[in-house]
Write a protein that holds these residues in place. Structure first.
Motif, mmCIF file in Angstrom:
data_model
loop_
_atom_site.group_PDB
_atom_site.id
_atom_site.type_symbol
_atom_site.label_atom_id
_atom_site.label_comp_id
_atom_site.label_asym_id
_atom_site.label_seq_id
_atom_site.Cartn_x
_atom_site.Cartn_y
_atom_site.Cartn_z
ATOM 1 N N ASP A 1 1.137 -1.182 -0.064
ATOM 2 C CA ASP A 1 0.364 -0.168 -0.175
ATOM 3 C C ASP A 1 1.185 1.208 0.031
ATOM 4 O O ASP A 1 2.147 1.199 0.703
ATOM 5 C CB ASP A 1 -0.802 -0.038 1.366
ATOM 6 C CG ASP A 1 -1.947 -1.223 0.826
ATOM 7 O OD1 ASP A 1 -2.700 -1.573 2.492
ATOM 8 O OD2 ASP A 1 -2.331 -2.404 -0.196
ATOM 9 N N VAL A 2 0.582 2.182 -0.673
ATOM 10 C CA VAL A 2 0.837 3.396 -0.478
ATOM 11 C C VAL A 2 0.672 4.563 -0.334
ATOM 12 O O VAL A 2 -0.905 4.936 -0.681
ATOM 13 C CB VAL A 2 1.945 3.678 -2.407
ATOM 14 C CG1 VAL A 2 3.175 2.864 -2.533
ATOM 15 C CG2 VAL A 2 0.666 4.343 -3.069
ATOM 16 N N GLU A 3 0.615 5.627 0.207
ATOM 17 C CA GLU A 3 0.228 6.990 0.091
ATOM 18 C C GLU A 3 0.929 8.310 -0.308
ATOM 19 O O GLU A 3 1.736 8.547 -0.140
ATOM 20 C CB GLU A 3 -0.700 7.631 2.264
ATOM 21 C CG GLU A 3 -1.163 6.254 2.299
ATOM 22 C CD GLU A 3 -1.746 6.091 3.578
ATOM 23 O OE1 GLU A 3 -2.751 5.957 4.883
ATOM 24 O OE2 GLU A 3 -0.928 8.004 4.665
ATOM 25 N N LEU A 4 -0.130 9.396 -0.814
ATOM 26 C CA LEU A 4 0.661 10.304 -1.614
ATOM 27 C C LEU A 4 -0.240 11.455 -0.417
ATOM 28 O O LEU A 4 -1.764 10.826 -0.328
ATOM 29 C CB LEU A 4 0.252 10.136 -3.594
ATOM 30 C CG LEU A 4 0.677 8.677 -3.574
ATOM 31 C CD1 LEU A 4 0.367 9.163 -5.174
ATOM 32 C CD2 LEU A 4 1.863 8.431 -3.388
ATOM 33 N N ARG A 5 0.453 12.452 -0.162
ATOM 34 C CA ARG A 5 -0.126 13.785 0.338
ATOM 35 C C ARG A 5 0.180 14.629 -1.181
ATOM 36 O O ARG A 5 0.747 15.077 -1.247
ATOM 37 C CB ARG A 5 0.986 13.619 0.912
ATOM 38 C CG ARG A 5 0.769 15.070 2.464
ATOM 39 C CD ARG A 5 1.392 15.219 2.883
ATOM 40 N NE ARG A 5 1.554 16.736 4.330
ATOM 41 C CZ ARG A 5 0.620 16.746 5.031
ATOM 42 N NH1 ARG A 5 0.009 15.702 6.316
ATOM 43 N NH2 ARG A 5 0.733 17.945 5.788
ATOM 44 N N CYS A 6 -0.778 15.863 -0.666
ATOM 45 C CA CYS A 6 -1.073 16.815 -1.471
ATOM 46 C C CYS A 6 -1.525 18.320 -0.684
ATOM 47 O O CYS A 6 -2.282 17.930 0.197
ATOM 48 C CB CYS A 6 -2.292 16.836 -2.661
ATOM 49 S SG CYS A 6 -2.624 18.153 -3.353
ATOM 50 N N ASP A 7 -0.577 18.654 -0.537
ATOM 51 C CA ASP A 7 -1.266 19.933 0.297
ATOM 52 C C ASP A 7 -1.042 21.131 -0.655
ATOM 53 O O ASP A 7 -1.120 21.877 -1.634
ATOM 54 C CB ASP A 7 0.210 20.647 1.225
ATOM 55 C CG ASP A 7 0.131 19.769 2.705
ATOM 56 O OD1 ASP A 7 1.144 19.176 2.063
ATOM 57 O OD2 ASP A 7 0.304 20.380 3.458
ATOM 58 N N PRO A 8 -2.259 21.995 -0.136
ATOM 59 C CA PRO A 8 -3.046 22.989 -1.049
ATOM 60 C C PRO A 8 -2.471 24.275 -0.812
ATOM 61 O O PRO A 8 -2.138 24.503 -0.112
ATOM 62 C CB PRO A 8 -4.709 22.316 -1.527
ATOM 63 C CG PRO A 8 -4.629 22.549 0.269
ATOM 64 C CD PRO A 8 -3.955 21.807 0.214
ATOM 65 N N ARG B 1 -2.613 -2.559 -2.524
ATOM 66 C CA ARG B 1 -2.022 -3.030 -3.193
ATOM 67 C C ARG B 1 -1.734 -3.170 -4.473
ATOM 68 O O ARG B 1 -2.573 -3.434 -5.515
ATOM 69 C CB ARG B 1 -3.388 -4.753 -3.244
ATOM 70 C CG ARG B 1 -4.217 -5.127 -2.414
ATOM 71 C CD ARG B 1 -4.640 -5.901 -2.135
ATOM 72 N NE ARG B 1 -6.349 -5.645 -2.981
ATOM 73 C CZ ARG B 1 -7.391 -4.999 -2.346
ATOM 74 N NH1 ARG B 1 -7.416 -4.277 -1.233
ATOM 75 N NH2 ARG B 1 -8.219 -4.396 -3.254
ATOM 76 N N THR B 2 -1.013 -2.053 -4.378
ATOM 77 C CA THR B 2 -0.104 -1.441 -5.798
ATOM 78 C C THR B 2 -0.240 -3.183 -6.672
ATOM 79 O O THR B 2 0.213 -4.056 -6.514
ATOM 80 C CB THR B 2 1.048 -0.637 -5.565
ATOM 81 O OG1 THR B 2 2.050 -1.467 -4.640
ATOM 82 C CG2 THR B 2 0.224 0.501 -4.759
ATOM 83 N N THR C 1 6.863 3.895 -8.995
ATOM 84 C CA THR C 1 7.493 3.525 -9.789
ATOM 85 C C THR C 1 6.908 1.801 -8.373
ATOM 86 O O THR C 1 7.137 1.676 -7.551
ATOM 87 C CB THR C 1 8.534 2.941 -10.016
ATOM 88 O OG1 THR C 1 9.055 4.865 -10.281
ATOM 89 C CG2 THR C 1 9.153 1.972 -10.960
ATOM 90 N N VAL C 2 5.887 0.745 -9.618
ATOM 91 C CA VAL C 2 5.694 -0.369 -8.547
ATOM 92 C C VAL C 2 6.695 -1.615 -9.248
ATOM 93 O O VAL C 2 6.301 -1.446 -11.005
ATOM 94 C CB VAL C 2 4.356 -0.127 -8.870
ATOM 95 C CG1 VAL C 2 4.044 -1.453 -8.040
ATOM 96 C CG2 VAL C 2 3.635 0.867 -8.174
#
Lengths: 111, 115
Positions: B18-25, B81-82, B113-114
């Motif tokens: 699993d991966v988490e991607l973050r965004c700060d607007p 589950r990339t 990249t997986v």
């Protein structure tokens, strides 16, 4: 559904040449139209936009006119520079604000 | 002022993780969008937030993808589950207006990249 089609690249021009990148769209209602640019190694930036028919967007010498009768928004520049080398994306927004992009056109300008 | 920021800038993960991607607007922007840029599919819309709610999730490609936004600010895109086809650059954008024609400001993206 809504869609955008733009000419495939890559486009290679000599410095000071005239540039046209074709863009046509399919959409219900009255979309807004955009050109975004992605310079090498950088993020997407808004280049210009037009929100209603016959509007002309312009920025940095680039222009595009919203033509509802031909559902087009072609990008033009009279004299390109090496620094204009980038990938150009035509896009539209309709209801809800999400952008629908064309496939992108890579422009390479040689000195 | 500060633009849209995303982290990490690059992420390499093994298939199935699993991966988490973050965004700060941009501060004060109420609308937030996630897009994906890949060689085969170009730039695709994933999900749109207005405040903390997501009125349009139509671009999420499968139920392995989810996103949330808290406090009307930071957003996290989670991919469970990339798979190798998830490899792409994930872009976040924010806007102060949601009516047609409002400009969206993009972050630099997270390259996933997986392997």
């Amino acid at each position: 559904g809504d869609s955008v089609t733009q000419m495939e690249g890559p486009v290679t021009l000599s410095e000071e040449a005239f540039l046209t990148i074709n863009c046509t769209y399919t959409a219900t209602g009255y979309p807004s139209l955009f050109w975004y640019v992605q310079y090498p190694g950088e993020g997407l930036q808004l280049l210009l936009k037009a929100t209603k028919a016959d509007d002309k967007g312009s920025n940095k010498g680039f222009e595009a006119t919203y033509r509802k009768e031909t559902t087009s928004f072609h990008l033009e520049k009279g004299s390109v520079q090496v620094s204009d080398s980038a990938v150009y994306f035509c896009a539209l927004t309709n209801q809800g604000g999400k952008l629908i992009f064309g496939q992108g056109t890579e422009l390479s300008v040689k000195p | 002022g500060a633009g849209v920021s995303q982290s990490p800038s690059n992420k390499v993960t093994e298939k199935g993780k699993d991966v988490e991607l973050r965004c700060d607007p941009i501060s004060g922007h109420t609308a937030l969008y996630w897009y994906r840029q890949s060689l085969g599919q170009g730039l695709e819309f994933l999900i749109y937030f207005q405040g903390n709610s997501a009125p349009d999730k139509s671009g999420l490609p499968s139920d392995r993808f989810s996103a949330e936004r808290t406090g009307g600010s930071v957003s996290t895109l989670t991919i469970q589950r990339t798979q190798q086809e998830d490899s792409a650059v994930y872009l976040c954008a924010s806007s102060s207006r949601t009516e047609v024609g409002g400009e969206q400001y993009f972050g630099p993206g997270t390259r996933l990249t997986v392997t």
